[in-house]
Write an enzyme that holds these catalytic residues in place. Structure first.
Site, PDB file in Angstrom:
ATOM      1  N   CYS A  86       0.833  -1.193   0.000  1.00  0.00           N
ATOM      2  CA  CYS A  86       0.000   0.000   0.000  1.00  0.00           C
ATOM      3  C   CYS A  86       0.876   1.254   0.000  1.00  0.00           C
ATOM      4  O   CYS A  86       1.536   1.534  -0.979  1.00  0.00           O
ATOM      5  CB  CYS A  86      -0.981  -0.046   1.168  1.00  0.00           C
ATOM      6  SG  CYS A  86      -2.433   1.003   0.953  1.00  0.00           S
ATOM      7  N   HIS A 194      -3.291  -5.944   1.076  1.00  0.00           N
ATOM      8  CA  HIS A 194      -2.592  -6.129   2.343  1.00  0.00           C
ATOM      9  C   HIS A 194      -2.490  -7.602   2.743  1.00  0.00           C
ATOM     10  O   HIS A 194      -3.415  -8.135   3.386  1.00  0.00           O
ATOM     11  CB  HIS A 194      -3.334  -5.377   3.447  1.00  0.00           C
ATOM     12  CG  HIS A 194      -3.235  -3.896   3.366  1.00  0.00           C
ATOM     13  ND1 HIS A 194      -2.297  -3.164   4.066  1.00  0.00           N
ATOM     14  CD2 HIS A 194      -3.955  -3.000   2.659  1.00  0.00           C
ATOM     15  CE1 HIS A 194      -2.456  -1.877   3.806  1.00  0.00           C
ATOM     16  NE2 HIS A 194      -3.450  -1.748   2.941  1.00  0.00           N
ATOM     17  N   GLU A 196      -0.600  -8.762   5.071  1.00  0.00           N
ATOM     18  CA  GLU A 196      -0.426  -8.812   6.524  1.00  0.00           C
ATOM     19  C   GLU A 196      -1.761  -8.759   7.269  1.00  0.00           C
ATOM     20  O   GLU A 196      -1.821  -9.090   8.456  1.00  0.00           O
ATOM     21  CB  GLU A 196       0.495  -7.674   6.992  1.00  0.00           C
ATOM     22  CG  GLU A 196      -0.140  -6.299   7.107  1.00  0.00           C
ATOM     23  CD  GLU A 196      -0.341  -5.585   5.783  1.00  0.00           C
ATOM     24  OE1 GLU A 196      -0.813  -4.429   5.803  1.00  0.00           O
ATOM     25  OE2 GLU A 196      -0.018  -6.168   4.718  1.00  0.00           O
TER      26      GLU A 196
END
Length: 227
Positions: A86, A194, A196
């Site tokens: 991002c 994302h 994560e």
């Protein structure tokens, strides 16, 4: 294996990245403030999402001029894996570590939801735990995630197999449905979704964990098996 999670003023996904590397993956990880002198003692570098420097000027532009980005460039030249997610992707673009630029989303609105992605290149240190053309689900959260490059750059990305992830249904207008690209050397990956935030099924998807496993497995094969 030891991960460095870079923290800029305005980063807000650094703890998520730290959790993914340390708790979900089980590797060593440290939060590294952007004024840190060097990154020589780390095996991989993670640049998280957020709003570095409040996204003033352009997303990632101010952060890209910081001293630690020079350190990241040096480590990238040595082959250290670098992942920018991002805002981290935006920083990599502004720093010239990856080609292209980010535009505002085609609907000019911030978007935050899960998207289906296609693994276009499973032959990288970041994607070896996936199958080619595997469909995975990762969340996006961005207002300027519309990846753009000129025709010559796009041709080069295709020719070198540098397009790693594409959107199954393009949410933001990115050229060629691009969600993530890698550098020619294969050790710097930038992506808008994302991983994560998708390391446990409780979060809605665990598909992102395979990316971190890929990095760890590559490190083990390179440094542990050969020791």
């Amino acid at each position: 294996m030891k991960f460095a999670v870079i923290v800029f003023p305005g980063s807000n996904c650094d703890r998520d990245m730290y959790y993914a590397a340390k708790d979900a993956l089980g590797a060593e990880a440290e939060l590294v403030w952007y004024q840190t002198a060097n990154l020589e003692n780390y095996d991989a570098i993670l640049i998280p999402g957020g709003f570095s420097y409040g996204d003033y000027l352009r997303t990632g532009a101010i952060a890209s001029t910081s001293h630690i980005v020079n350190e990241i460039k040096q480590q990238a030249e040595r082959g250290t894996p670098v992942l920018g997610v991002c805002n981290g992707f935006q920083i990599l673009l502004e720093a010239g570590l990856l080609p292209g630029a980010m535009l505002r989303n085609k609907n000019l609105k911030f978007m935050c939801h899960f998207e289906e992605l296609i693994v276009e290149n499973s032959n990288t240190m970041f994607t070896s735990a996936y199958e080619s053309k595997q469909m995975i689900s990762l969340p996006i959260a961005h207002g300027e995630g519309n990846y753009y490059c000129d025709d010559a750059t796009l041709d080069q990305l295709k020719e070198n197999n540098q397009i790693v992830f594409t959107y199954a249904s393009n949410p933001n207008g990115s050229i060629n449905d691009i969600a993530g690209i890698i550098n020619e050397a294969g050790n710097v990956l930038g992506m808008m979704p994302h991983p994560e935030r998708a390391v446990e099924s409780l979060l809605g998807s665990a598909d992102g964990l395979e990316l971190f496993k890929s990095v760890l497995n590559n490190w083990r094969e390179t440094y542990v098996a050969g020791a």
